[in-house]
Design a protein around this motif. Structure first.
Motif, mmCIF file in Angstrom:
data_model
loop_
_atom_site.group_PDB
_atom_site.id
_atom_site.type_symbol
_atom_site.label_atom_id
_atom_site.label_comp_id
_atom_site.label_asym_id
_atom_site.label_seq_id
_atom_site.Cartn_x
_atom_site.Cartn_y
_atom_site.Cartn_z
ATOM 1 N N LEU A 209 1.283 -1.457 -0.342
ATOM 2 C CA LEU A 209 0.513 0.230 -0.336
ATOM 3 C C LEU A 209 1.180 0.878 -0.036
ATOM 4 O O LEU A 209 0.651 2.434 0.143
ATOM 5 C CB LEU A 209 -0.999 -0.141 1.061
ATOM 6 C CG LEU A 209 -2.331 -1.570 1.272
ATOM 7 C CD1 LEU A 209 -2.476 -1.370 2.568
ATOM 8 C CD2 LEU A 209 -3.472 -0.601 -0.059
ATOM 9 N N ARG A 210 2.140 0.638 -0.285
ATOM 10 C CA ARG A 210 2.904 2.298 -0.407
ATOM 11 C C ARG A 210 2.365 3.536 -0.942
ATOM 12 O O ARG A 210 1.784 3.174 -2.544
ATOM 13 C CB ARG A 210 4.676 1.904 -0.783
ATOM 14 C CG ARG A 210 5.363 1.015 0.156
ATOM 15 C CD ARG A 210 6.377 0.545 -0.314
ATOM 16 N NE ARG A 210 6.360 -0.039 -1.466
ATOM 17 C CZ ARG A 210 7.284 -0.972 -2.086
ATOM 18 N NH1 ARG A 210 8.541 -0.306 -2.044
ATOM 19 N NH2 ARG A 210 7.174 -1.886 -3.068
ATOM 20 N N VAL A 211 2.535 4.814 -1.300
ATOM 21 C CA VAL A 211 2.481 5.861 -1.736
ATOM 22 C C VAL A 211 0.159 5.706 -2.460
ATOM 23 O O VAL A 211 0.002 6.023 -3.481
ATOM 24 C CB VAL A 211 3.075 6.048 -2.806
ATOM 25 C CG1 VAL A 211 2.679 7.761 -3.327
ATOM 26 C CG2 VAL A 211 4.128 5.742 -2.884
ATOM 27 N N ALA A 212 -0.540 5.260 -1.594
ATOM 28 C CA ALA A 212 -1.177 4.321 -1.909
ATOM 29 C C ALA A 212 -2.687 6.089 -0.990
ATOM 30 O O ALA A 212 -2.337 6.527 0.248
ATOM 31 C CB ALA A 212 -2.780 3.492 -1.046
ATOM 32 N N ASP A 213 -3.340 6.785 -1.442
ATOM 33 C CA ASP A 213 -4.161 7.687 -1.015
ATOM 34 C C ASP A 213 -5.000 6.440 0.167
ATOM 35 O O ASP A 213 -5.791 6.358 -0.542
ATOM 36 C CB ASP A 213 -4.994 8.367 -2.120
ATOM 37 C CG ASP A 213 -5.298 9.964 -1.314
ATOM 38 O OD1 ASP A 213 -6.087 9.800 -0.319
ATOM 39 O OD2 ASP A 213 -5.527 10.843 -2.541
ATOM 40 N N MET A 214 -5.570 7.018 0.959
ATOM 41 C CA MET A 214 -6.202 6.444 2.502
ATOM 42 C C MET A 214 -6.824 7.135 2.512
ATOM 43 O O MET A 214 -7.670 6.501 3.745
ATOM 44 C CB MET A 214 -4.740 5.391 3.354
ATOM 45 C CG MET A 214 -4.297 4.988 2.796
ATOM 46 S SD MET A 214 -4.385 3.271 1.171
ATOM 47 C CE MET A 214 -5.699 2.505 3.293
ATOM 48 N N ILE A 215 -7.599 8.551 2.417
ATOM 49 C CA ILE A 215 -8.403 9.640 3.033
ATOM 50 C C ILE A 215 -9.734 8.396 3.096
ATOM 51 O O ILE A 215 -10.388 8.378 1.863
ATOM 52 C CB ILE A 215 -8.206 10.710 2.623
ATOM 53 C CG1 ILE A 215 -8.802 11.672 3.135
ATOM 54 C CG2 ILE A 215 -8.520 10.965 0.825
ATOM 55 C CD1 ILE A 215 -8.406 13.440 3.033
ATOM 56 N N GLY A 216 -10.242 8.452 3.839
ATOM 57 C CA GLY A 216 -11.315 8.006 4.205
ATOM 58 C C GLY A 216 -11.985 7.044 4.182
ATOM 59 O O GLY A 216 -13.308 6.213 4.406
ATOM 60 N N GLY A 231 5.099 5.404 3.218
ATOM 61 C CA GLY A 231 4.654 6.917 2.102
ATOM 62 C C GLY A 231 3.218 7.050 1.912
ATOM 63 O O GLY A 231 2.400 7.570 0.892
ATOM 64 N N SER A 232 1.895 5.896 3.025
ATOM 65 C CA SER A 232 0.804 5.866 2.010
ATOM 66 C C SER A 232 0.108 7.746 1.965
ATOM 67 O O SER A 232 1.262 8.315 3.783
ATOM 68 C CB SER A 232 0.132 5.029 3.078
ATOM 69 O OG SER A 232 0.006 5.385 4.137
ATOM 70 N N VAL A 233 -0.472 7.937 1.465
ATOM 71 C CA VAL A 233 -0.877 9.514 1.425
ATOM 72 C C VAL A 233 -2.413 9.634 2.219
ATOM 73 O O VAL A 233 -3.604 8.481 2.108
ATOM 74 C CB VAL A 233 -1.249 10.009 0.425
ATOM 75 C CG1 VAL A 233 -1.876 11.782 0.349
ATOM 76 C CG2 VAL A 233 0.210 9.564 -0.701
ATOM 77 N N PHE A 234 -2.151 10.615 2.847
ATOM 78 C CA PHE A 234 -3.073 10.983 4.310
ATOM 79 C C PHE A 234 -4.165 9.806 5.367
ATOM 80 O O PHE A 234 -5.108 9.120 5.897
ATOM 81 C CB PHE A 234 -4.725 12.053 3.358
ATOM 82 C CG PHE A 234 -3.912 12.718 2.179
ATOM 83 C CD1 PHE A 234 -3.410 13.725 2.985
ATOM 84 C CD2 PHE A 234 -4.047 12.344 1.040
ATOM 85 C CE1 PHE A 234 -3.015 14.787 2.029
ATOM 86 C CE2 PHE A 234 -4.050 13.120 0.494
ATOM 87 C CZ PHE A 234 -3.026 14.925 0.860
ATOM 88 N N LEU A 235 -3.122 8.545 5.605
ATOM 89 C CA LEU A 235 -3.340 7.440 6.515
ATOM 90 C C LEU A 235 -3.640 8.614 7.555
ATOM 91 O O LEU A 235 -2.456 9.113 8.104
ATOM 92 C CB LEU A 235 -2.645 6.640 6.395
ATOM 93 C CG LEU A 235 -2.467 5.054 7.168
ATOM 94 C CD1 LEU A 235 -4.464 5.028 7.064
ATOM 95 C CD2 LEU A 235 -1.128 4.726 7.750
ATOM 96 N N THR A 236 -4.473 8.077 8.728
ATOM 97 C CA THR A 236 -4.317 8.853 10.134
ATOM 98 C C THR A 236 -4.168 7.334 11.165
ATOM 99 O O THR A 236 -4.419 6.315 10.550
ATOM 100 C CB THR A 236 -5.977 9.388 10.666
ATOM 101 O OG1 THR A 236 -7.164 8.502 10.606
ATOM 102 C CG2 THR A 236 -6.060 9.884 8.850
ATOM 103 N N GLN A 237 -4.558 8.353 12.191
ATOM 104 C CA GLN A 237 -4.461 7.127 13.657
ATOM 105 C C GLN A 237 -5.991 6.147 13.515
ATOM 106 O O GLN A 237 -5.583 5.251 13.923
ATOM 107 C CB GLN A 237 -3.507 7.739 14.959
ATOM 108 C CG GLN A 237 -3.797 7.062 15.629
ATOM 109 C CD GLN A 237 -2.291 5.833 15.939
ATOM 110 O OE1 GLN A 237 -0.908 6.026 14.833
ATOM 111 N NE2 GLN A 237 -2.329 4.699 16.021
ATOM 112 N N ALA A 238 -6.355 7.348 14.046
ATOM 113 C CA ALA A 238 -7.430 6.394 13.948
ATOM 114 C C ALA A 238 -8.015 5.056 12.921
ATOM 115 O O ALA A 238 -8.600 4.319 13.295
ATOM 116 C CB ALA A 238 -8.609 7.841 13.955
ATOM 117 N N GLN A 239 -7.229 5.357 11.335
ATOM 118 C CA GLN A 239 -7.878 4.059 10.974
ATOM 119 C C GLN A 239 -7.192 3.078 11.047
ATOM 120 O O GLN A 239 -7.249 1.789 11.195
ATOM 121 C CB GLN A 239 -7.311 4.714 9.295
ATOM 122 C CG GLN A 239 -8.274 5.770 8.610
ATOM 123 C CD GLN A 239 -8.209 5.998 7.751
ATOM 124 O OE1 GLN A 239 -6.634 6.936 7.323
ATOM 125 N NE2 GLN A 239 -8.040 5.703 6.935
#
Length: 263
Positions: A209-216, A231-239
């Motif tokens: 999942l490197r550089v994958a956009d994970m937002i939401g 390097g994943s993008v917009f991954l949060t601790q809550a996820q």
């Protein structure tokens, strides 16, 4: 943008409602303190939340909104010391939480080298939102959060596309896809668009999942053992807190391995 529970008046345990479910053992209405909230604003069952039927509490992250409302908006005077402020605090906290989440994402944009074309606009948006977070309770409660989100989302989309462009070749587009329970073990998802994807209970064991956009992306009970999220993008601790990983899961340096993950 990190929660400091010691500087908060237990606002997530007061302001937010929850319904009896697999995530919460009891019902609680908005504005009423949880029965487990102690006089010092700490959780009486913090070390046993999952065992006591409150896994939903272990997933929540306020992005630092709790201490901002407690110490800045209301000047360090709690709702117990000033009961007439309780309702206002409960109204302001969810707004502040959303604003702080946006600040988290905008700060990440400013750290993405390939997103430089949107850095100026991101800095401007960040400064505007930061000023709003220091406004009075009335102004905060009246904030048009959906409009602010829409503006910021445009920047996040551009930043995500610029960052993911470093991955050559055809990239998976699963934006908003229903991937509940999907078998994606070992999948090559480098640079994938997973914005808003439903990945509940999906098997992502060993996935790239490197550089994958994970937002939401909804990662509740998603299996991440051995997955590479560097390097994943917009991954949060809550996820991450909602997912199931282990010591072999590779994470971005800004995020921590949840304590309930397997050893």
């Amino acid at each position: 943008m990190l929660a400091d529970c010691g500087s908060c008046f237990g606002l997530c345990c007061v302001a937010l409602p929850f319904a009896r479910s697999q995530d919460f053992a009891r019902d609680k209405s908005a504005g009423n303190p949880c029965q487990n909230l102690r006089d010092d604003f700490r959780c009486g069952i913090h070390e046993r939340l999952r065992d006591e039927g409150y896994p939903g509490c272990t997933v929540f992250d306020c992005f630092g909104a709790g201490q901002k409302v407690s110490q800045v908006t209301f000047g360090g005077v709690s709702w117990r010391e000033r009961p007439q402020s309780a309702r206002a605090m409960s109204e302001v906290f969810p707004v502040m939480r959303q604003l702080h989440e946006l600040l988290w994402y905008l700060n990440e944009v400013l750290g993405l080298r390939r997103a430089r074309p949107v850095h100026r606009d991101a800095r401007r948006a960040l400064d505007d939102i930061e000023r709003l977070t220091r406004a009075c309770p009335e102004e905060l409660a009246a904030a048009d959060v959906p409009a602010i989100r829409a503006e910021v989302n445009t920047l996040l989309l551009k930043a995500g596309e610029l960052e993911r462009a470093q991955v050559t070749g055809r990239k998976k587009n699963h934006r908003g896809a229903d991937l509940v329970g999907a078998r994606l073990a070992g999948a090559d998802l480098r640079g994938a668009n997973l914005r808003g994807a439903l990945l509940v209970a999906a098997d992502l064991t060993g996935a790239d999942l490197r550089v994958a956009d994970m937002i939401g992306a909804d990662l509740r009970d998603a299996r991440l053992a051995g997955a590479d999220l560097t390097g994943s993008v917009f991954l949060t601790q809550a996820q991450l807190n909602a997912a199931r990983g282990d010591r072999t899961t590779k994470l971005p340096p800004t995020l921590r391995r949840p304590a309930h993950w397997e050893a």
